[in-house]
Design a protein around this motif. Structure first.
Motif, PDB file in Angstrom:
ATOM      1  N   SER A  51       0.850  -1.182   0.000  1.00 32.66           N
ATOM      2  CA  SER A  51       0.000   0.000   0.000  1.00 32.66           C
ATOM      3  C   SER A  51       0.890   1.238   0.000  1.00 32.66           C
ATOM      4  O   SER A  51       1.831   1.341   0.786  1.00 32.66           O
ATOM      5  CB  SER A  51      -0.895   0.004   1.246  1.00 32.66           C
ATOM      6  N   GLY A  52       0.615   2.176  -0.927  1.00 33.15           N
ATOM      7  CA  GLY A  52       1.428   3.372  -1.034  1.00 33.15           C
ATOM      8  C   GLY A  52       2.647   3.225  -1.915  1.00 33.15           C
ATOM      9  O   GLY A  52       3.479   4.138  -1.987  1.00 33.15           O
ATOM     10  N   SER A  59      -1.672   3.094  -7.715  1.00 34.13           N
ATOM     11  CA  SER A  59      -2.762   3.979  -8.146  1.00 34.13           C
ATOM     12  C   SER A  59      -2.214   5.216  -8.847  1.00 34.13           C
ATOM     13  O   SER A  59      -2.835   5.727  -9.792  1.00 34.13           O
ATOM     14  CB  SER A  59      -3.616   4.388  -6.937  1.00 34.13           C
ATOM     15  N   GLN A 117     -10.235   3.325  -7.273  1.00 32.81           N
ATOM     16  CA  GLN A 117     -10.263   2.445  -6.103  1.00 32.81           C
ATOM     17  C   GLN A 117     -11.518   2.635  -5.268  1.00 32.81           C
ATOM     18  O   GLN A 117     -12.048   1.679  -4.719  1.00 32.81           O
ATOM     19  CB  GLN A 117      -9.017   2.716  -5.255  1.00 32.81           C
ATOM     20  N   ASP A 165      -8.579  -0.293 -10.696  1.00 34.71           N
ATOM     21  CA  ASP A 165      -7.860  -0.148  -9.433  1.00 34.71           C
ATOM     22  C   ASP A 165      -8.650  -0.857  -8.331  1.00 34.71           C
ATOM     23  O   ASP A 165      -9.703  -0.376  -7.911  1.00 34.71           O
ATOM     24  CB  ASP A 165      -7.683   1.332  -9.108  1.00 34.71           C
ATOM     25  N   SER A 188      -2.951   7.007  -0.595  1.00 26.38           N
ATOM     26  CA  SER A 188      -3.644   5.849  -1.169  1.00 26.38           C
ATOM     27  C   SER A 188      -4.734   5.356  -0.218  1.00 26.38           C
ATOM     28  O   SER A 188      -4.740   5.685   0.982  1.00 26.38           O
ATOM     29  CB  SER A 188      -2.649   4.720  -1.433  1.00 26.38           C
ATOM     30  N   GLU A 194      -3.159   3.401   2.645  1.00 22.08           N
ATOM     31  CA  GLU A 194      -2.545   4.263   3.650  1.00 22.08           C
ATOM     32  C   GLU A 194      -3.612   4.916   4.521  1.00 22.08           C
ATOM     33  O   GLU A 194      -3.474   5.005   5.747  1.00 22.08           O
ATOM     34  CB  GLU A 194      -1.695   5.329   2.960  1.00 22.08           C
ATOM     35  N   ARG A 218      -8.391  -2.864   1.443  1.00 24.88           N
ATOM     36  CA  ARG A 218      -7.580  -1.946   0.659  1.00 24.88           C
ATOM     37  C   ARG A 218      -6.084  -2.115   0.930  1.00 24.88           C
ATOM     38  O   ARG A 218      -5.284  -1.320   0.447  1.00 24.88           O
ATOM     39  CB  ARG A 218      -7.999  -0.503   0.956  1.00 24.88           C
TER      40      ARG A 218
END
Length: 469
Positions: free
Chosen positions: A41-42, A46, A94, A173, A394, A397, A422
């Motif tokens: 994540s991050g 995206s 997302q 996404d 994101s 995050e 997520r």
């Protein structure tokens, strides 16, 4: 670059000031091909999709070049690609809340896309919209607004809108987050349908099952750069990079089962008798009796739209029951019952920095700021993220920040609605461990909604499955 290449990126990067958030990513896709992006994540997954589209936030700058259906432009020349939105290239973002107009009913949104983007006549557009909604299991929701749908239903509606323009290039996404196995497989089939019709697909996902089912090319991102790439099934079966091996090892199917506390370990925190709730004359659940005790990990599962989130909202007092009664343990403050939202964007004030939001919560609940920072560190949230607004981080995050915020309140019961959907597998495992450890330390209870049977198997002490009606 051959004419048969539908989508390509050459040394694509994203920067904020002098800092690189994404570095030198290159790929090319022809008709019928798919690329899956995995990573923490991050990591910039995206951002890559936004850079390809040309809709990065104003503070960010793209570098490199992007090719759409034979036409190449600089990555920072967003105006060159925007006229092709919807028709040549489409993005399924997302968060459904960013894809759907909250003031329009679902069917007109879909019909409008068929009419204005694809060029269908009005009657044909309406018929196509109803056909798409029926295929997505949303025929009964055609006249509803997005905010009246469950998270999974909104996700399916957003996917239908993204595909309605007929674009040959689809950037998806996290298209399966919050979906049960049935609709996850349906979404995979939808993506494969784009390929069969001569299009190409870029899929960002944390679900290794989706990556394996799609096959094709795979890129693994870590800290903004490519650490491994190759055939998807080959990489997943025999990962070479240490981060990829860690990602595969953290898949929920491999989690050890967390030891269950004895059923008598805690006093009742919340109970319900004869609980019923419905909308528009349609019952979601009826005659529900339950009890949640301190230390319980109460997992609720079931298809999208069966009332899982609604049940939690009724128990927390966020909406009234039609019938029945909810009793909460005496002596607990109202804020002892907390919710982790499925859509973290909707749970933060959009114009306030994350740091200010957390400071407000800390002040309201008399929590020392160093303790808040400790929660963030345990969640793996860099402290420099606090200077950003919710839209500038994101979804993964933001969900970790939301987890840290809930723990700041020191709750007696947390209703967690798909809290890890997520997050990448590593972050899922770490965040769930931090959440459960913190609740165990307080003897607090968890009510968890998840579509992931593996997560349910690993954490549940009680397990309920809701069916329609």
């Amino acid at each position: 670059m051959t004419a048969s290449v539908l989508l390509a990126a050459d040394n694509l990067g994203v920067h904020v000031g002098t800092r690189a958030l994404l570095r030198d990513v290159s790929f090319s896709l022809r008709a019928g091909e798919v690329l899956t992006l995995l990573g923490e994540s991050g990591a910039g997954k995206s951002l890559l999709a936004q850079a390809v589209m040309g809709n990065l936030p104003a503070a960010l700058r793209a570098s490199g070049s992007v090719t759409l259906d034979g036409t190449t432009s600089r990555a920072d020349d967003a105006r060159a690609r925007r006229p092709r939105w919807g028709r040549t290239v489409a993005l399924l973002p997302q968060e459904p809340s960013l894809a759907l107009d909250p003031l329009m009913r679902i069917a007109p949104q879909l019909s409008e896309t068929h009419e204005l983007v694809r060029g269908a006549a009005f009657d044909q557009a309406e018929a196509a919209a109803l056909h798409d909604l029926e295929a997505a299991g949303l025929a009964a929701s055609a006249r509803q607004y997005p905010w009246q749908l469950s998270g999974g239903m909104a996700q399916r509606a957003a996917a239908a809108v993204a595909c309605a323009g007929g674009a040959r290039i689809l950037l998806a996404d996290e298209p399966t987050k919050g979906l049960d196995a049935l609709w996850r497989d349906h979404t995979v089939a939808m993506l494969q349908g784009v390929q069969r019709r001569g299009g190409c697909v870029v899929v960002i996902t944390h679900d290794l099952r989706v990556a394996e089912a799609l096959g094709g090319q795979l890129i693994v991102l870590c800290a903004g750069q490519v650490v491994e790439r190759g055939d998807a099934r080959t990489v997943l079966a025999d990962p070479q990079h240490a981060f990829t091996r860690r990602l595969v090892a953290a898949d929920p199917a491999r989690w050890p089962r967390r030891a269950a506390a004895p059923a008598s370990a805690g006093a009742p925190v919340l109970s319900a008798q004869g609980l019923s709730k419905g909308f528009g004359g349609k019952p979601l659940f009826d005659g529900v009796d339950l009890q949640i005790r301190a230390g319980d990990r109460f997992v609720v599962q079931g298809p999208s739209g069966t009332g899982k989130s609604t049940l939690g909202n009724v128990l927390l007092g966020l909406m009234p029951a039609d019938r029945g009664v909810v009793r909460r343990a005496e002596g607990l403050h109202a804020t002892a019952f907390q919710k982790l939202y499925q859509d973290p964007v909707a749970s933060f004030a959009p114009q306030i920095t994350l740091g200010q939001s957390l400071r407000d919560v800390a002040a309201r609940h008399r929590c020392a700021w160093p303790a808040v920072l400790q929660h963030l560190s345990r969640m793996g949230v860099p402290h420099d993220l606090l200077a950003r607004r919710p839209s500038q981080v994101s979804g993964g995050e933001l969900q970790r920040v939301a987890l840290a915020r809930v723990l700041t309140v020191q709750p007696a019961l947390v209703f967690a609605d798909e809290p890890t959907s997520r997050l990448d597998p590593v972050s899922q495992q770490e965040a769930m461990a931090v959440l459960l450890d913190a609740l165990d330390e307080r003897g607090a209870a968890l009510m968890l909604v998840t579509h992931d049977d593996d997560i349910a198997d690993a954490v549940a002490t009680q397990r309920w499955r809701l069916a329609a009606g």
